[in-house]
Scaffold this motif. Structure first.
Motif, PDB file in Angstrom:
ATOM      1  N   GLN A  29     -19.325 -14.029 -30.578  1.00  0.00           N
ATOM      2  CA  GLN A  29     -20.343 -12.817 -30.000  1.00  0.00           C
ATOM      3  C   GLN A  29     -20.203 -11.606 -30.546  1.00  0.00           C
ATOM      4  OE1 GLN A  29     -22.184 -14.066 -26.212  1.00  0.00           O
ATOM      5  NE2 GLN A  29     -20.644 -15.792 -26.244  1.00  0.00           N
TER       6      GLN A  29
ATOM      7  N   PHE B 242     -26.467 -13.312 -30.929  1.00  0.00           N
ATOM      8  CA  PHE B 242     -27.069 -14.871 -30.820  1.00  0.00           C
ATOM      9  C   PHE B 242     -27.951 -15.234 -29.704  1.00  0.00           C
ATOM     10  CE2 PHE B 242     -22.325 -15.377 -32.851  1.00  0.00           C
ATOM     11  CZ  PHE B 242     -22.891 -15.724 -33.848  1.00  0.00           C
TER      12      PHE B 242
ATOM     13  N   TRP C 200     -28.051 -20.520 -37.007  1.00  0.00           N
ATOM     14  CA  TRP C 200     -26.687 -20.054 -36.240  1.00  0.00           C
ATOM     15  C   TRP C 200     -26.273 -21.018 -35.317  1.00  0.00           C
ATOM     16  CZ3 TRP C 200     -24.028 -16.154 -38.581  1.00  0.00           C
ATOM     17  CH2 TRP C 200     -24.569 -15.348 -39.515  1.00  0.00           C
TER      18      TRP C 200
ATOM     19  N   ALA D 167     -29.978 -18.310 -30.999  1.00  0.00           N
ATOM     20  CA  ALA D 167     -29.392 -19.308 -31.700  1.00  0.00           C
ATOM     21  C   ALA D 167     -28.738 -20.724 -30.827  1.00  0.00           C
ATOM     22  CB  ALA D 167     -27.963 -18.554 -32.154  1.00  0.00           C
TER      23      ALA D 167
END
Length: 291
Positions: free
Chosen positions: A201, A211, A191, A216
């Motif tokens: 987000q 995330f 990601w 991520a």
């Protein structure tokens, strides 16, 4: 309004100046009148209200409780008058239109289209102020904002500009995942998100991907995120309107789409009117969004 029910504006102006400066002499200098004139206005107000409003203390004047209450009311009232006068004077003034907006919206949606506005209105300067935090319209001199959220910003007028779905995108051959269940099996390293994009987000949490929690890959801006995804390095959440050209060309494909109710980009303005230039810019934005 019955003007006979309130003291003279000259007396109220004098008291406002006295309250701000704490000195008869300083108030007199601001108003370009004599020390005695300000003192006379103060005595007249005290006689009218039947209250002591200020007492001499050393070289200055100290407001009483009643004086503080009057000073607060006058400060708010005169500030509103000043705002109204400035707004009216600025309505046809030639000055930049200051637009606050999210960096991703500025880069992917607005800037590619700005040439059309400048071609139609070369005399109007538009100053874009990208940022992820909310701005104070008065303090920061903002005329128009394009904000992401649910449309609820107290004291401001908000109208939907682009409430399109978000989409999880990737290069055509990056992953075999084609639904949310498959996407949730991807690792954090698959990601990409932008630290300057609150939209991503919010959308991530809407589908169960935090995330920050999964580690991520964070990029400084959405342009870098889009480049990484186009290069086949991972997947990303984007507003569908922002990646429509990539989807149409086949450079990116959609792996999942969502549409949280009411969530999207809003055109936000102050309720006290816009300058002529800002009104033209807002009309152009509305036409563009409808198209």
């Amino acid at each position: 309004m019955d003007w006979r029910s309130i003291p003279s504006l000259a007396a109220l102006r004098a008291f406002d100046a006295l309250a701000r400066h704490g000195s008869l002499s300083a108030a007199a200098r601001e108003l370009n009148v004599t020390h005695a004139a300000v003192s006379q206005h103060l005595r007249a107000l005290e006689a009218d209200f039947g209250e002591v409003l200020a007492r001499r203390e050393g070289q200055g004047m100290q407001l009483t409780e009643a004086g503080h209450e009057l000073a607060i009311a006058l400060g708010e009232g005169f500030a509103r008058i000043a705002d109204g006068v400035s707004a009216l004077r600025d309505r046809n003034a030639v000055r930049p239109v200051v637009v606050a907006l999210t960096p991703s919206f500025a880069e992917a949606w607005l800037m590619p289209r700005m040439g059309g506005f400048w071609a139609a209105h070369p005399e109007i300067e538009v100053r874009l102020v990208p940022g992820v935090t909310l701005t104070d319209f008065r303090r920061d001199g903002i005329d128009v904002a394009i904000r992401f959220g649910g449309g609820d910003w107290p004291g401001l007028q908000a109208e939907p500009l682009a409430l399109s779905a978000f989409v999880v995108v990737a290069a055509p051959h990056f992953t075999k995942a084609r639904d949310l269940k498959g996407l949730l099996k991807l690792t954090g390293q698959d990601w990409f998100f932008s630290g300057a994009s609150s939209e991503q987000q919010i959308w991530g949490k809407a589908i169960g991907v935090d995330f920050k929690a999964i580690g991520a890959r964070e990029m400084a801006n959405n342009g870098l995120v889009a480049s990484a995804v186009r290069a086949g390095l991972g997947v990303s959440l984007q507003a569908k309107t922002l990646v429509a050209p990539d989807l149409a060309s086949g450079q990116l494909i959609s792996l999942h789409e969502g549409d949280p109710e009411g969530l999207g980009y809003y055109l936000v303005t102050r309720p006290d009117g816009l300058s002529h230039s800002a009104r033209l810019f807002v009309r152009w934005l509305r036409r563009l969004a409808k198209a």
